[in-house]
Design a protein around this motif. Structure first.
Motif: not given
Ligand SMILES: Cc1ncc(COP(=O)(O)O)c(C=O)c1O
Length: 426
Positions: A3, A7, A11, A16, A18-21, A336, A409-410, A413
């Protein structure tokens, strides 16, 4: 994962997350409720078969079926379905003959219900340390035995099995009963045996955030006929007659009977247990393997596992080098987007740690003359620092859920969030 420096900015410092959703909520069995539970509940409703013992359309009872199947799955001869895990503990204690004048040794790290159940039967909880497995320390149990000790109540917290061999040895040496609080440990095993079936009895909870759920509910298991009969008598005001106990042996009971609708849900949930355990264990393995390097370099350790194959895998707990760092890590993880909590924080009331059990710690009773402490043959004192090792361990422990619903993918993250925070803070 490579990264860029931006990145990698935490947070909590404006980077940003790390956990997007947002991650799925942690209700293992609850999140898997589907058409199967619906059909089972509808079947009971349509038959107007809501009470275990009778109704307009008599037929097989789902509660009775649950008792049989749950006991078989958990490795015991008898199952008793009740309204909560706390009720299961109370029935278990009554089943084992624990009452006024008795002491029960419980761990310093457990949900307050373990202590409340002891008080509810008129006995006195004695609090012992947990060891580096975060479960009841057999050596401290032995040190806390008095002439009044009647039982040990090991708790398989967060699906981590206790040192049952050592605890059973202490119990047998001192002629003590063992009631396993397996509320958080459905399907967990210790050296090939199901927890709850190793001691004299085991209690489970079906409350909504447990592995298996019917919203509320509980199960008691035992392989001893006498323990079962006593518990069954207690959980139903006419449990004596219903279980064909000779009239001269019948004791007064209360009502903790499980409704058919709960059993309709719990029965289906039971069939989902193995998949839930497989999914949680696989995800936990992925997380720990991915973090092996950073944890080693940064001095982060994990609780000792009394049975690495048998534990539930529902939580990843990281022990930081010191409490102040654990707090910082937990705050940074939240930023995050990864929910985490400290297992002990002196300033945040949490009924999972004895130091926060104010009603117990202050020995409050429902009436001025109420028991159990006032009438106990020896003076019991509780102090906030009476289990320093437990507080020291839990104060360094950062807990994250391992959710069986997390996608690959989770999980990636989650690993990214942990790695980023460990690298930056430790
Ligand atoms: C360790 C432990 N023991 C006992 C209980 C009591 O279960 P219930 O909430 O179903 O009464 C719980 C759960 O809340 C628990 O986590």
């Amino acid at each position: 994962m490579s990264t860029s420096p931006s990145e990698n900015k935490l947070a909590i410092h404006g980077g940003a997350p790390a956990i997007r959703q947002p991650l799925p909520p942690m209700y293992p069995g609850g999140m898997r409720i589907d058409a199967e539970e619906e059909a089972s509940v509808l079947e009971a409703l349509r038959a107007k078969r809501l009470f275990r013992y009778y109704g307009p359309n008599p037929g097989p009872s789902k509660v009775a079926e649950l008792e049989e199947r749950f006991a078989a799955r958990m490795g015991a001869t008898y199952g008793l379905a009740v309204t909560s895990g706390t009720a299961a503990l109370i029935c278990g204690l009554n089943g084992l003959g624990v009452g006024p004048g008795d002491e029960v040794i419980i761990p310093a790290y457990t949900w307050i219900a373990s202590a409340s159940a002891v008080v509810a039967v008129g006995a006195v909880p004695v609090v012992a340390e947990v060891d580096d497995s975060l479960t009841l320390d057999p050596a401290d149990v032995e040190a806390k035995i008095t002439p009044y000790t009647k039982a040990i109540l090991p708790v398989h917290m967060r699906g981590l099995p206790c040192k049952m061999d050592e605890l059973m040895t202490v119990a047998r040496k001192h002629n003590l009963k063992v009631l396993e609080d397996s509320a958080q440990a459905d399907g967990v095993s210790y050296k090939g045996r199901q927890v709850g079936s190793i001691g004299d009895a085991g209690a489970f909870s079906l409350q909504f955030n447990k592995i298996l759920t019917s919203g509320e509910g509980g199960m008691l298991i035992t392989s001893q006929q006498e323990v079962f009969e006593r518990a069954a008598m207690f959980h139903d005001v006419i449990g004596g007659q219903r279980n064909h106990i000779p009239e001269e042996r019948i004791l007064p009971g209360i009502n903790f009977r499980m409704p058919e609708l709960l059993a309709a849900v719990a029965l289906v949930q039971l069939g989902k247990l193995d998949a839930l355990l497989t999914d949680m264990r696989a995800r936990k393995r992925m997380i720990l393997e991915s973090l092996a390097d950073v944890t080693r370099r940064k001095g982060v350790t994990l609780p000792a596992l009394n049975d690495p194959e048998g534990e539930a895998g529902l939580a990843a707990i990281f022990l930081m080098p010191e409490a102040a760092l654990a707090r910082k890590v937990s705050e940074a993880l939240s930023a995050e987007g990864l929910g985490s909590w400290l297992l002990y924080s002196p300033d945040a009331t949490d009924y999972h740690v004895y130091a926060h059990w104010t009603p117990i710690m202050q020995q409050r009773t429902w009436t001025p003359n109420g028991g159990p402490w006032r009438n106990h043959p020896r003076k019991i004192e509780y102090t906030k620092d009476m289990c320093p090792r437990t507080l020291g361990l839990l104060g360094r422990a950062v807990h994250i859920d391992v959710n069986p619903e997390d996608s690959n993918s989770q999980i990636e993250e989650i690993c990214e969030a942990l790695e980023k925070v460990f690298e930056a803070i430790l």
